[in-house]
Design a protein around this motif. Structure first.
Motif, PDB file in Angstrom:
ATOM      1  N   ASN A 187      56.208  28.942   5.656  1.00  0.00           N
ATOM      2  CA  ASN A 187      55.924  28.043   5.493  1.00  0.00           C
ATOM      3  C   ASN A 187      55.248  28.078   5.833  1.00  0.00           C
ATOM      4  O   ASN A 187      54.772  26.331   6.619  1.00  0.00           O
ATOM      5  CB  ASN A 187      57.224  26.932   5.777  1.00  0.00           C
ATOM      6  CG  ASN A 187      57.044  25.217   5.986  1.00  0.00           C
ATOM      7  OD1 ASN A 187      56.905  24.965   6.827  1.00  0.00           O
ATOM      8  ND2 ASN A 187      57.173  24.200   4.700  1.00  0.00           N
ATOM      9  N   ASP A 190      50.971  28.610   5.860  1.00  0.00           N
ATOM     10  CA  ASP A 190      51.058  28.005   4.951  1.00  0.00           C
ATOM     11  C   ASP A 190      51.453  26.436   5.192  1.00  0.00           C
ATOM     12  O   ASP A 190      51.715  25.340   4.454  1.00  0.00           O
ATOM     13  CB  ASP A 190      51.205  27.605   3.699  1.00  0.00           C
ATOM     14  CG  ASP A 190      51.994  26.705   2.244  1.00  0.00           C
ATOM     15  OD1 ASP A 190      50.784  26.378   2.381  1.00  0.00           O
ATOM     16  OD2 ASP A 190      53.151  26.799   2.222  1.00  0.00           O
ATOM     17  N   GLY A 192      49.165  23.941   3.999  1.00  0.00           N
ATOM     18  CA  GLY A 192      48.444  23.036   3.366  1.00  0.00           C
ATOM     19  C   GLY A 192      49.541  22.066   2.634  1.00  0.00           C
ATOM     20  O   GLY A 192      49.582  20.929   2.479  1.00  0.00           O
ATOM     21  N   HIS A 193      51.056  23.194   2.739  1.00  0.00           N
ATOM     22  CA  HIS A 193      52.309  21.627   2.130  1.00  0.00           C
ATOM     23  C   HIS A 193      52.117  21.179   3.150  1.00  0.00           C
ATOM     24  O   HIS A 193      52.769  19.806   2.404  1.00  0.00           O
ATOM     25  CB  HIS A 193      53.013  22.683   3.114  1.00  0.00           C
ATOM     26  CG  HIS A 193      53.419  22.588   4.203  1.00  0.00           C
ATOM     27  ND1 HIS A 193      53.893  24.118   4.788  1.00  0.00           N
ATOM     28  CD2 HIS A 193      55.112  21.473   4.158  1.00  0.00           C
ATOM     29  CE1 HIS A 193      54.279  23.801   5.474  1.00  0.00           C
ATOM     30  NE2 HIS A 193      54.713  22.577   5.662  1.00  0.00           N
ATOM     31  N   THR A 195      49.857  18.902   3.248  1.00  0.00           N
ATOM     32  CA  THR A 195      49.038  17.665   3.626  1.00  0.00           C
ATOM     33  C   THR A 195      50.034  16.649   2.092  1.00  0.00           C
ATOM     34  O   THR A 195      50.281  15.610   1.849  1.00  0.00           O
ATOM     35  CB  THR A 195      47.848  18.187   2.459  1.00  0.00           C
ATOM     36  OG1 THR A 195      47.374  18.084   3.316  1.00  0.00           O
ATOM     37  CG2 THR A 195      47.324  17.312   1.729  1.00  0.00           C
ATOM     38  N   ILE A 196      51.196  17.805   0.964  1.00  0.00           N
ATOM     39  CA  ILE A 196      52.403  16.796   0.275  1.00  0.00           C
ATOM     40  C   ILE A 196      53.158  17.135   0.446  1.00  0.00           C
ATOM     41  O   ILE A 196      53.108  15.632   0.870  1.00  0.00           O
ATOM     42  CB  ILE A 196      51.868  18.446  -0.843  1.00  0.00           C
ATOM     43  CG1 ILE A 196      50.086  18.562  -1.056  1.00  0.00           C
ATOM     44  CG2 ILE A 196      52.307  17.237  -1.891  1.00  0.00           C
ATOM     45  CD1 ILE A 196      49.644  17.503  -2.113  1.00  0.00           C
ATOM     46  N   LEU A 197      53.941  17.789   1.498  1.00  0.00           N
ATOM     47  CA  LEU A 197      55.344  17.511   1.725  1.00  0.00           C
ATOM     48  C   LEU A 197      55.877  16.316   2.710  1.00  0.00           C
ATOM     49  O   LEU A 197      55.832  15.402   2.604  1.00  0.00           O
ATOM     50  CB  LEU A 197      55.950  18.580   1.910  1.00  0.00           C
ATOM     51  CG  LEU A 197      57.471  18.934   2.674  1.00  0.00           C
ATOM     52  CD1 LEU A 197      58.017  18.253   1.242  1.00  0.00           C
ATOM     53  CD2 LEU A 197      58.125  20.351   2.651  1.00  0.00           C
ATOM     54  N   PRO A 222      42.687  16.888   1.723  1.00  0.00           N
ATOM     55  CA  PRO A 222      43.377  17.996   2.455  1.00  0.00           C
ATOM     56  C   PRO A 222      42.824  18.679   3.051  1.00  0.00           C
ATOM     57  O   PRO A 222      41.335  19.102   3.630  1.00  0.00           O
ATOM     58  CB  PRO A 222      43.827  18.891   1.162  1.00  0.00           C
ATOM     59  CG  PRO A 222      42.097  19.490   0.401  1.00  0.00           C
ATOM     60  CD  PRO A 222      41.796  17.394   0.377  1.00  0.00           C
ATOM     61  N   GLU A 336      63.165  12.451   2.321  1.00  0.00           N
ATOM     62  CA  GLU A 336      61.757  12.157   2.658  1.00  0.00           C
ATOM     63  C   GLU A 336      61.433  11.318   4.388  1.00  0.00           C
ATOM     64  O   GLU A 336      62.338  10.337   4.295  1.00  0.00           O
ATOM     65  CB  GLU A 336      61.211  11.554   1.922  1.00  0.00           C
ATOM     66  CG  GLU A 336      61.265  12.303   0.303  1.00  0.00           C
ATOM     67  CD  GLU A 336      62.175  11.685  -0.411  1.00  0.00           C
ATOM     68  OE1 GLU A 336      63.232  11.272  -0.253  1.00  0.00           O
ATOM     69  OE2 GLU A 336      61.933  11.564  -1.915  1.00  0.00           O
ATOM     70  N   SER A 364      45.304  28.376  -2.530  1.00  0.00           N
ATOM     71  CA  SER A 364      45.530  27.894  -1.357  1.00  0.00           C
ATOM     72  C   SER A 364      46.903  28.795  -0.143  1.00  0.00           C
ATOM     73  O   SER A 364      47.605  28.706  -0.412  1.00  0.00           O
ATOM     74  CB  SER A 364      45.736  26.254  -2.032  1.00  0.00           C
ATOM     75  OG  SER A 364      46.621  26.481  -3.139  1.00  0.00           O
ATOM     76  N   ASP A 365      46.740  29.691  -1.260  1.00  0.00           N
ATOM     77  CA  ASP A 365      47.956  30.702  -0.552  1.00  0.00           C
ATOM     78  C   ASP A 365      48.021  31.475   0.178  1.00  0.00           C
ATOM     79  O   ASP A 365      48.164  32.231  -0.246  1.00  0.00           O
ATOM     80  CB  ASP A 365      48.774  30.901  -1.586  1.00  0.00           C
ATOM     81  CG  ASP A 365      49.820  29.953  -2.517  1.00  0.00           C
ATOM     82  OD1 ASP A 365      50.405  29.098  -1.652  1.00  0.00           O
ATOM     83  OD2 ASP A 365      49.515  29.291  -3.635  1.00  0.00           O
TER      84      ASP A 365
ATOM     85  N   SER B 100      57.585  18.879  -4.451  1.00  0.00           N
ATOM     86  CA  SER B 100      56.879  17.921  -3.536  1.00  0.00           C
ATOM     87  C   SER B 100      56.068  18.828  -2.293  1.00  0.00           C
ATOM     88  O   SER B 100      56.019  18.418  -1.385  1.00  0.00           O
ATOM     89  CB  SER B 100      58.466  17.468  -3.070  1.00  0.00           C
ATOM     90  OG  SER B 100      58.691  16.428  -3.810  1.00  0.00           O
ATOM     91  N   TYR B 101      56.771  20.252  -2.677  1.00  0.00           N
ATOM     92  CA  TYR B 101      56.450  21.461  -1.415  1.00  0.00           C
ATOM     93  C   TYR B 101      54.320  21.019  -1.091  1.00  0.00           C
ATOM     94  O   TYR B 101      53.619  20.941  -0.706  1.00  0.00           O
ATOM     95  CB  TYR B 101      56.660  23.187  -2.166  1.00  0.00           C
ATOM     96  CG  TYR B 101      56.728  23.632  -0.803  1.00  0.00           C
ATOM     97  CD1 TYR B 101      56.550  23.258  -0.076  1.00  0.00           C
ATOM     98  CD2 TYR B 101      57.034  24.804  -0.942  1.00  0.00           C
ATOM     99  CE1 TYR B 101      56.997  23.846   1.219  1.00  0.00           C
ATOM    100  CE2 TYR B 101      57.778  25.623   0.146  1.00  0.00           C
ATOM    101  CZ  TYR B 101      57.055  25.215   1.321  1.00  0.00           C
ATOM    102  OH  TYR B 101      57.442  26.077   2.172  1.00  0.00           O
ATOM    103  N   LEU B 117      45.861  21.551  -4.007  1.00  0.00           N
ATOM    104  CA  LEU B 117      45.477  22.405  -2.715  1.00  0.00           C
ATOM    105  C   LEU B 117      44.069  22.993  -3.769  1.00  0.00           C
ATOM    106  O   LEU B 117      43.734  23.408  -2.331  1.00  0.00           O
ATOM    107  CB  LEU B 117      46.467  23.039  -2.013  1.00  0.00           C
ATOM    108  CG  LEU B 117      47.366  21.558  -1.913  1.00  0.00           C
ATOM    109  CD1 LEU B 117      48.223  23.160  -0.253  1.00  0.00           C
ATOM    110  CD2 LEU B 117      46.749  20.907  -0.595  1.00  0.00           C
ATOM    111  N   GLU B 118      44.055  23.005  -4.501  1.00  0.00           N
ATOM    112  CA  GLU B 118      43.411  24.120  -5.382  1.00  0.00           C
ATOM    113  C   GLU B 118      42.094  23.797  -5.289  1.00  0.00           C
ATOM    114  O   GLU B 118      41.793  22.381  -5.365  1.00  0.00           O
ATOM    115  CB  GLU B 118      43.499  25.649  -6.877  1.00  0.00           C
ATOM    116  CG  GLU B 118      45.473  25.153  -6.447  1.00  0.00           C
ATOM    117  CD  GLU B 118      44.596  27.115  -5.856  1.00  0.00           C
ATOM    118  OE1 GLU B 118      43.386  27.966  -6.581  1.00  0.00           O
ATOM    119  OE2 GLU B 118      45.346  27.320  -5.035  1.00  0.00           O
TER     120      GLU B 118
END
Lengths: 440, 440, 440
Positions: A187, A190, A192-193, A195-197, A222, A336, A364-365, B100-101, B117-118
């Motif tokens: 985690n 990474d 990038g998470h 931005t979303i989570l 992002p 959340e 993105s991974d 959500s991740y 994220l891509e």
């Protein structure tokens, strides 16, 4: 087409599966566990180790940590080798720990120093050497090394933040998780998470934080992430445009093998924290076993840091900032809005040990892939009799895990382990309390 | 004596054991589970599916059911195929469910419709098809079909009672059991137990029910039961003598494969309910896995039905009508007096999966034997590539599960699936509120 | 060097491991369990067996104990052989126990005496014989014999203390443990632990006990222990010097195979109890399975016994006499100071089934070794078709388990099973209430 080809493909496939299988392992005799045993690990906070022994499970081994009457910390196998009673219920003595059942006593190196019910001339105790691991106390933490050559372990890497004197260092333990430690580490590799989570947070900056917010930064989402392998592990770097084309805003998140993480700026990645002095944060993992670990977080608070109500660790209520709906029956309902809780929920949801062969990774991974490559190499090195990355045998000094969070001249920016601005020397651009840029 | 004989005996014995082993299985790849996958199964009540995804385990598979922003229900594998986070914590979007991740989003058919994220030109999502099952909503229930040919499943059998408009249909879910679903189904195929297990009730008709009771009926105990195989499954019929030799009193209990049960008259089998309109009741099983299921009960209340305090479902206190004794330390203490609770206690007491080879069956177990034969045949049919009983591919209409509870002319009585009085057309004798027999 | 030698060494090693493996086993078909099945075992206290059947797990078998309408106790397999419902929910009838599901009824010898739903001329019940074990009630306890030749079991050994009429016999059940019964038995065969584990007590004699304390006794610690094998099992004897060289102070602790223990003087071993009549205490184990047992304690209180607040059994709070520290997070915190609790904590801490091959025994473990030898011999005897120690087929009388706690003339002292002072005949020296020695 030759049989060799298909055998080689099968072998590659099974080699990949073997890597996935080995990766999360922590126990003795496993490739993952043997790699982990080349590093020092935290056992507990020094302040918690008083006159009562504490049972600790470490890397799948059941141990007891204690402090003898002369304040020396020791770490022994939990079962007394006499008749297997637990030393968790032992009694602290001046020179060691005494089993409460029949009084056998051990010093911090596992020597048996008394067998009181045996005849006076008994030599039995000379033949008893109990399981022990070397222990050091430093920085408010009791550390141990559980690898080979226990009498000559590599030097303890001293976590730089814990040595800082220019602020208040806080250590917090006790956040225990029921899943594999790599769910956490991946985690962090990474980002990038975020931005979303954690995006929810970005969009809802509390009014009180607005004065600290740099309105000049564009395109938070992002995050443009780059990943760099370092001596100690790896780091993730995001470089954001500002209103000034000559100035960039830089954030880094660093991982030091195999259990440390670090960031600069308590809200790095989401709302920027433009106080006049940066805030260091990070932590380390106490690995309990394959499916349990404990987080030990630390932070450096300096004058001028924002000290508001925004929460860094896990809320004790395990509730986020949104309202709970009556029809939300999930284990974590209304989760959340608080990043640490969001991370817990999603990491745990991946499963105790995620079945990684079912994954579908994207570009993105790359951070996660880098982490796994580093772990893979470290396991290989150990299997080949070599020290893995970040075992520094010649240096008995600080482990500097560089982080950065702030503005920097575009012309000075280089993304790389050797020339990134360090959080220690204060290079780069800092904005002062009045919002003015100050060149260090 | 030849070796062939004993081999054949051994084979018959092991075939029988195999049947007993297969019978209660519900997971993918098992003979029981493959048979079950030829039918539609309830997932949840429509009214419970709102803006939060719900984790549901169905036939040993961990899934998530959700309703997208356009109110379409979907059923997906619970783990996001990206990095295996649980979609239970996903966010509902207009066109699907978002993890959500990292924000990967899926429509109700499992198509991946976003990987935010891509890079913008990424084609990754085109290669992702997530596990999905077709869903239909009808009668207040979200249904799914988890078998082969998902794009062309057999028509959903519409449960007749749920379509009725001549009364109030009530659906109640949430009664979850910790044992195999066949403990329940076999209980229903075995109405002899009512005489013994629920006999307490028969002997204690509340005073308020006496006006409804037909004193003309003789010999309630034991019930003279006959078992009839039907198109949809099987039914049990009891024909009781009345004071008039030309009139019989008939009760039926029906099972429709593989999860439905039905009766007519809420107290069928014990005190008769001679209201002026019959009451339909029944339910279906949501199979969770081999050792868990949920009951979803329904009933049709019509004007004139007795609406007293007699309890149909499980009492929330899990206590019966008898007084609790201080020395009763059983898991269920004072459990006697409420049929649904009595059934729970005895069914659960048979074990999570009863070891049926230890049974000793008698002639009164013919209903149970018929059920097992039907299940056995259905598993065989599926194993041989055929549709099992009660998969009606040509008919997209009601599933009529006939039941009856009332008086009938002896001369008209035939026990058989094709000519039993139906609860739909109202044939047979009904007694009106004044107790007068009315020929329909 | 010959291969034979190493094979023989390997065989000896594996024989030793096999002994360790067999020793704690209690289930049917195991060497340990078959040995245990040659003895009578307590099922429950008579006073607890009323009109509700009780599920009891005995030696790994799930059974139900009940008392029929004529007060006869019976012990049957818990699952009804008809359709496997639990007889725990059965109904007591005059002549037996009726399954609540379909009414099959069994007498105390497992005969099926009714199948009410079968046709009147059915002979089915004649072919049903349900699992049953012979039961006797004596001394306030329901006993059973679960071995071979159930119709002709060895006589029930009547525990002498339970037959005493010269005081008040108290029976206390309900202390259930989550580990193997031998952890308890080995603790009792190993009285050296009293010096260390319970030593705290010796050093803190309550002021109210001082009048009872014999100041003449020297060198309580360590106890000079001798172990003697007896007809019924073994005993441990300590002989202490007093102020008078012609007088010794003797304490014994006895074990009768395979579940009984006995001592004389409620505080034997630590502060002496010089009341004018000795107090007998002991108990027996109800073995549930390999990792669970229940203690059934008894004691004989006679006039003149000290009746103070010192606690013999387990305190309901599971707290000792020391103050609880805030940083004591152990399962048992502040556990020191009450012997029964100290024993629980240390015995449980050895593990559910201790891995004895990891032990390191000393000369002070001779009692434990003797116990294991006796168990080993008993398992061998049973495996060879012989009765094990303490199955007394010819004697249908008391089981006298001799204990002693008091002064004795040195010239009369012999340590041996046949000539130790018995607690029954009162031989030896007793000090009266005024502290004067009285020769019996």
């Amino acid at each position: 087409m030759t049989p060799t080809n298909s055998a080689s493909t099968a072998s590659a496939a099974s080699g990949f599966q073997k890597l996935l299988d080995d990766l999360p392992r922590t126990g003795p005799g496993t490739r993952g566990g043997e790699m982990l045993r080349r590093y020092w690990h935290p056992v507990c906070l020094s302040e918690n180790l008083k006159d009562i022994p504490i049972a600790v499970r470490m890397l799948c081994e059941d141990l007891v940590v204690f402090r003898d009457g002369k304040a020396r910390a020791g770490l022994l196998g939990i079962r007394c080798p006499h008749r297997l009673a637990s030393l968790e219920y032992g009694q602290v003595r001046d020179d060691g720990l005494m089993c409460s059942y029949h009084g056998w006593r051990y010093d911090t190196q596992g020597h048996c120093i008394d067998t009181p019910l045996e005849p006076c001339d008994s030599t039995l105790k000379q033949n008893i050497r109990h399981l022990w691991y070397p222990v050091q106390e430093w920085g408010g933490v009791v550390w141990t090394y559980m690898g080979p050559e226990k009498d000559n372990p590599p030097p303890l890497p001293k976590i730089d933040v814990l040595a800082r004197t220019d602020g208040e260092v806080k250590l917090v333990d006790g956040d225990t998780r029921n899943y594999n430690y790599l769910n956490w580490m991946e985690n962090f590799a990474d980002m990038g998470h975020a931005t979303i989570l954690h995006g929810l947070v970005v969009r809802q900056i509390p009014r009180e934080l607005e004065p600290y917010t740099d309105q000049s930064i564009k395109n938070w989402t992002p995050l443009p992430l780059q990943h760099v392998e370092t001596d100690y592990g790896m780091k993730t770097v995001s470089v954001l445009d500002t209103g000034d084309p000559d100035v960039k805003f830089v954030n880094t998140w660093s991982l030091a093998m195999p259990i440390h993480w670090r960031f600069s700026g308590i809200r790095s990645g989401f709302p920027p924290d433009f106080t006049n002095e940066r805030q260091e944060g990070g932590g380390m993992i106490r690995i309990i076993d394959d499916t349990h670990f404990e987080l030990i977080r630390y932070s450096l608070w300096r004058k001028g840091n924002y000290r508001g109500t925004w929460f860094f660790g896990l809320p004790s209520t395990l509730q986020g900032t949104v309202e709970k709906k009556a029809h939300d029956k999930r284990r974590y309902s209304a989760w959340e809005g608080i990043p640490a809780l969001e991370d817990l929920v999603l990491q745990e949801s991946q499963g105790e040990i995620p079945d990684r062969k079912l994954e579908h990774l994207g570009t993105s991974d790359r951070g996660v892939v880098m982490l796994r490559r580093i772990w893979h190499k470290a396991m290989e090195d150990v299997a080949n009799g070599k020290d893995p990355k970040a075992v520094f045998r010649q240096v008995n000094d600080m482990l500097e895990v560089d982080t950065y969070h702030g503005h920097i001249k575009a012309s000075e920016l280089k993304i790389g382990p050797e020339n990134m601005p360090s959080s220690m020397d204060g290079r780069g651009l800092i904005r002062d309390r009045d919002g003015k840029l100050v060149f260090a």
